[in-house]
Motif scaffolding. Structure first.
Motif, mmCIF file in Angstrom:
data_model
loop_
_atom_site.group_PDB
_atom_site.id
_atom_site.type_symbol
_atom_site.label_atom_id
_atom_site.label_comp_id
_atom_site.label_asym_id
_atom_site.label_seq_id
_atom_site.Cartn_x
_atom_site.Cartn_y
_atom_site.Cartn_z
ATOM 1 N N GLN A 94 -8.270 40.247 2.200
ATOM 2 C CA GLN A 94 -8.678 39.873 3.555
ATOM 3 C C GLN A 94 -8.168 40.868 4.590
ATOM 4 O O GLN A 94 -8.910 41.299 5.476
ATOM 5 C CB GLN A 94 -8.167 38.469 3.873
ATOM 6 N N VAL A 95 -6.905 41.244 4.492
ATOM 7 C CA VAL A 95 -6.341 42.168 5.471
ATOM 8 C C VAL A 95 -7.029 43.530 5.385
ATOM 9 O O VAL A 95 -7.434 44.107 6.406
ATOM 10 C CB VAL A 95 -4.818 42.317 5.257
ATOM 11 N N VAL A 96 -7.201 44.051 4.179
ATOM 12 C CA VAL A 96 -7.776 45.389 4.015
ATOM 13 C C VAL A 96 -9.238 45.417 4.451
ATOM 14 O O VAL A 96 -9.657 46.282 5.245
ATOM 15 C CB VAL A 96 -7.634 45.854 2.550
ATOM 16 N N LEU A 97 -10.041 44.478 3.945
ATOM 17 C CA LEU A 97 -11.472 44.504 4.261
ATOM 18 C C LEU A 97 -11.726 44.206 5.731
ATOM 19 O O LEU A 97 -12.512 44.904 6.398
ATOM 20 C CB LEU A 97 -12.211 43.494 3.379
ATOM 21 N N SER A 98 -11.073 43.173 6.280
ATOM 22 C CA SER A 98 -11.254 42.858 7.701
ATOM 23 C C SER A 98 -10.777 44.015 8.571
ATOM 24 O O SER A 98 -11.432 44.374 9.553
ATOM 25 C CB SER A 98 -10.499 41.576 8.054
ATOM 26 N N GLY A 99 -9.625 44.626 8.202
ATOM 27 C CA GLY A 99 -9.106 45.745 8.983
ATOM 28 C C GLY A 99 -10.041 46.930 8.992
ATOM 29 O O GLY A 99 -10.282 47.545 10.050
ATOM 30 N N GLY A 120 -8.247 47.680 14.510
ATOM 31 C CA GLY A 120 -8.906 46.924 13.445
ATOM 32 C C GLY A 120 -7.951 46.044 12.672
ATOM 33 O O GLY A 120 -8.206 44.847 12.461
ATOM 34 N N PHE A 121 -6.818 46.621 12.241
ATOM 35 C CA PHE A 121 -5.874 45.830 11.452
ATOM 36 C C PHE A 121 -5.119 44.830 12.329
ATOM 37 O O PHE A 121 -4.705 43.768 11.837
ATOM 38 C CB PHE A 121 -4.904 46.757 10.726
ATOM 39 N N ILE A 152 -3.127 33.510 2.690
ATOM 40 C CA ILE A 152 -3.619 34.611 3.526
ATOM 41 C C ILE A 152 -2.650 34.887 4.667
ATOM 42 O O ILE A 152 -2.312 36.048 4.964
ATOM 43 C CB ILE A 152 -5.028 34.283 4.061
ATOM 44 N N LEU A 153 -2.187 33.830 5.328
ATOM 45 C CA LEU A 153 -1.261 34.001 6.454
ATOM 46 C C LEU A 153 0.064 34.619 6.003
ATOM 47 O O LEU A 153 0.650 35.441 6.719
ATOM 48 C CB LEU A 153 -1.006 32.647 7.122
ATOM 49 N N LEU A 154 0.527 34.235 4.824
ATOM 50 C CA LEU A 154 1.784 34.785 4.332
ATOM 51 C C LEU A 154 1.654 36.286 4.094
ATOM 52 O O LEU A 154 2.550 37.064 4.460
ATOM 53 C CB LEU A 154 2.196 34.068 3.048
ATOM 54 N N PHE A 155 0.553 36.716 3.496
ATOM 55 C CA PHE A 155 0.392 38.149 3.282
ATOM 56 C C PHE A 155 0.211 38.883 4.612
ATOM 57 O O PHE A 155 0.678 40.020 4.771
ATOM 58 C CB PHE A 155 -0.796 38.442 2.368
ATOM 59 N N GLN A 156 -0.449 38.255 5.573
ATOM 60 C CA GLN A 156 -0.599 38.877 6.887
ATOM 61 C C GLN A 156 0.765 39.113 7.536
ATOM 62 O O GLN A 156 0.994 40.153 8.164
ATOM 63 C CB GLN A 156 -1.480 38.008 7.785
ATOM 64 N N ASP A 157 1.668 38.142 7.389
ATOM 65 C CA ASP A 157 3.017 38.332 7.925
ATOM 66 C C ASP A 157 3.721 39.497 7.243
ATOM 67 O O ASP A 157 4.460 40.262 7.880
ATOM 68 C CB ASP A 157 3.835 37.047 7.755
ATOM 69 N N LEU A 158 3.501 39.642 5.940
ATOM 70 C CA LEU A 158 4.067 40.787 5.227
ATOM 71 C C LEU A 158 3.458 42.103 5.714
ATOM 72 O O LEU A 158 4.132 43.133 5.789
ATOM 73 C CB LEU A 158 3.824 40.641 3.726
ATOM 74 N N ALA A 159 2.167 42.055 6.063
ATOM 75 C CA ALA A 159 1.471 43.282 6.480
ATOM 76 C C ALA A 159 1.917 43.772 7.852
ATOM 77 O O ALA A 159 1.695 44.940 8.191
ATOM 78 C CB ALA A 159 -0.040 43.040 6.485
#
Length: 630
Positions: A94-99, A120-121, A152-159
């Motif tokens: 989600q992060v990579v494609l949306s970004g 974008g990201f 998804i939210l947890l990985f976004q926080d990591l990103a």
């Protein structure tokens, strides 16, 4: 003194505004989140009675920190490992494609590629505070779509960490961009210290303080752990929320978990509400008024783009259409970490201050629309209420003489009979709500589906003497019976049948015992009705037993000859004075109509039964002295 009074006045206004708006919006069904946002906009940009919106927003971010700590308390390391595919698969995708998609759109608006990447990201991130708060209010945190959204939210926080670290490299005026090995060592050391301390020091520390009996000490210790771990991770280059989450996960196995949660919960709710109000306070109305048309156009476009990407990725990772719809509606907005990224990008000269304010306005408006998109996701879902809560499949201590599958009303009564006899019972059920309710009454139930072979083995089916299948749905029961008969053929099966045809199909499957769920309750109900009509107790018992025996005989006949066999055994009209069967020759001398001389006769086989005054059965008389089943 005047300055202190002004601060107290702002605090009172914020509390009053939050109380009124939160209560009003909750009553009309829009949720407290939107109410806090509305209160912040009125108190800040509109009436300008509260200043320093950004300071309040920073304080309110502690609400997100406490929220992630509480979420961490609900998760165990094993549960996180089980979710690794969603976190590092769905979340990363989600992060990579949306970004990349949003960066491409920004590049089309003539931004430099460095700025486009950050924009974008930054817009690809969703709001952890909004998403988790809405899930918590709806009681959907442990549903399937709630777990996907959390992943998804947890990985976004990591990103957020690498995105912030990338700003110096992307900034055109950056100087020395060499990687500092000391900073990397500090980051790794901080994470290691938090993990080691959480695993080996926190439990003994809380045990020591609990023996003192001072509640305020435990409260202070809880705050110290949350804030200390958050600040440690921030010093290491990570987000404060991530530090609190790790601390919560490390304490998930602690015996003091529930007390920690109870101590932190009031602070979490208050500060999270303050965060939402801070978002409203920090909204730049000048930018909104100047570029309102572009903001109104781009905000829905952003949310539609993110929702479509999240939906497609969720489907690609095996989620159902309902789950994907709910997740995409919940996470379509921009996130609070976007404020941090865009502000840092402006300071690094990647984008102008006006652009940063413009992007922050879009993110803020998307946050305000989140309750609406969440509602739309729920409405568009064909089975919005079919999303079952998910709990840990922990079968520690399972294994007993009886394995019961299903714990609805039928299973609950059966379990009481078994437990009252001293029989040890292992109970599994797939409804988290039912499990929580049963645990409140002291039952020990394991979460798991009887449709899975690994769950049955973990629950001890190879050691059990008998399996009692008490599930509600006929289709589910049949699948469980077929699975057990195929993989565990030597297990005795006692099964709850839905109706007569189901009972016959279960007999054909070779179950050891089956009973229709309404037979005995209907017989007891009819027996009580006879008593109310004035029928003698012994006569009523014989009538009831006669119906039971004829029903069983008919079921055996149907098993041999087909469903429509034995219809003559059904009593479908008012009985006549004649006996049910023709009297046997040996009984003709005692088979007679009751007379007044029989008032003192004993109710032996063949002897008439003493009746009360009045004529039941519509005035007709009937001798049940020797009732036999057809």
């Amino acid at each position: 003194m005047e300055h202190t009074t002004s601060i107290f006045l702002e605090v009172v206004l914020l509390l009053g505004g939050g109380i009124v708006a939160g209560t009003l919006f909750q009553r009309i069904g829009l949720g407290t989140v939107l109410g806090y946002l509305f209160a912040g906009i009125l108190l800040g940009p509109v009436f300008r009675v509260v200043a320093d919106g950004e300071e309040i927003l920073h304080i309110g971010e502690l609400g997100v920190v406490f929220l992630l700590f509480i979420i961490g308390l609900e998760l165990k390391v094993g549960r996180l490992w089980a979710m690794r595919r969603q976190i590092f698969g769905l979340g990363l995708a989600q992060v990579v494609l949306s970004g990349l998609v949003l960066a491409g759109v920004a590049f089309l608006f003539n931004f430099a590629w460095q700025a486009s990447v950050l924009i974008g990201f930054g817009l690809a991130l969703s709001s952890t505070a909004f998403g988790l708060q809405l899930l918590d209010e709806a009681g959907e945190t442990n549903t399937r779509h709630g777990q996907s959204a959390f992943s998804i939210l947890l990985f976004q926080d990591l990103a957020v960490v690498p995105l912030l670290a990338a700003i110096p490299f992307l900034a055109p005026a950056s100087g020395d961009t060499a990687i500092d090995p000391v900073e990397i060592a500090i980051s790794i050391g901080a994470v290691a210290a938090l993990v080691v301390g959480g695993r080996y020091l926190l439990n003994p520390l809380f045990r020591l303080m609990a023996t003192s009996g001072a509640r305020e000490v435990m409260l202070g210790a809880a705050l110290f752990v949350v804030l200390g771990s958050a600040m440690l991770m921030e010093a290491a280059g990570f987000s404060m929320a991530m530090g609190a989450f790790i601390a919560g996960v490390l304490l998930a196995e602690s015996t003091y978990r529930h007390e920690l949660e109870a101590n932190i919960e009031p602070f979490r709710g208050l500060l999270l509400g303050l965060f939402f109000m801070g978002v409203g306070l920090s909204l730049d109305l000048a930018v909104v008024m100047r570029d309102w048309l572009a903001i109104l156009a781009l905000t829905p476009a952003l949310m539609l783009c993110k929702a479509a990407i999240i939906y497609l990725l969720s489907r690609a990772f095996g989620e159902t259409g309902n789950t994907a719809t709910r997740v995409s509606g919940l996470l379509a907005q921009g996130g609070e970490f976007g404020f941090v990224l865009f502000t840092a990008a402006s300071a690094g000269l990647l984008i102008s201050e006006a652009t940063a304010s413009f992007l922050i306005a879009i993110v803020t408006l998307s946050m305000m629309l989140t309750p609406l998109t969440t509602w739309l996701g729920r409405r568009l879902s064909a089975e919005a209420n079919g999303d079952e809560e998910v709990l840990d499949e922990d079968f520690a201590g399972a294994g007993a003489s009886v394995l019961m599958i299903g714990f609805s009303r039928f299973g609950q009564m059966t379990a009481q009979v078994l437990l009252s006899s001293g029989t040890d019972v292992t109970i599994i059920d797939s409804s988290a709500e039912r499990i929580r309710t049963a645990e409140a009454f002291g039952f020990r139930i394991y979460f798991g589906s009887g449709l899975r072979k690994d769950v049955l083995e973990a629950a001890g089916i190879r050691k059990t003497r008998l399996v009692a299948i008490c599930t509600n749905k006929r289709e589910t029961t049949d699948r469980i019976v077929d699975l057990i008969r195929a993989d565990f053929p030597n297990v005795r099966l006692y099964v709850r049948a839905y109706d007569r045809s189901h009972a016959l199909s279960l007999r054909a499957r070779g179950v050891d015992y089956e009973i229709r769920e309404t037979v005995e309750s209907a017989l007891a109900f009819g027996r009580a009705t006879l008593d109310a009509l004035g029928i003698e107790d012994e006569l009523a018992d014989r009538i009831t037993e006669d119906v039971r025996r004829r029903d069983l005989a008919r079921l055996k006949l149907q098993e041999a000859e087909g469903f429509y066999a034995g219809t003559d055994m059904i009593t479908n009209r008012v009985v006549t004075p004649e006996p049910l069967v023709k009297p046997r020759p040996a009984l003709k001398d005692i088979e007679r109509s009751p007379t007044d001389d029989d008032a003192g006769a004993s109710p032996e086989d063949g002897a008439p039964i003493k009746r009360r005054r009045g004529r039941p059965f519509g005035g007709r008389r009937r001798d049940f002295g020797k009732v036999q089943s057809r």
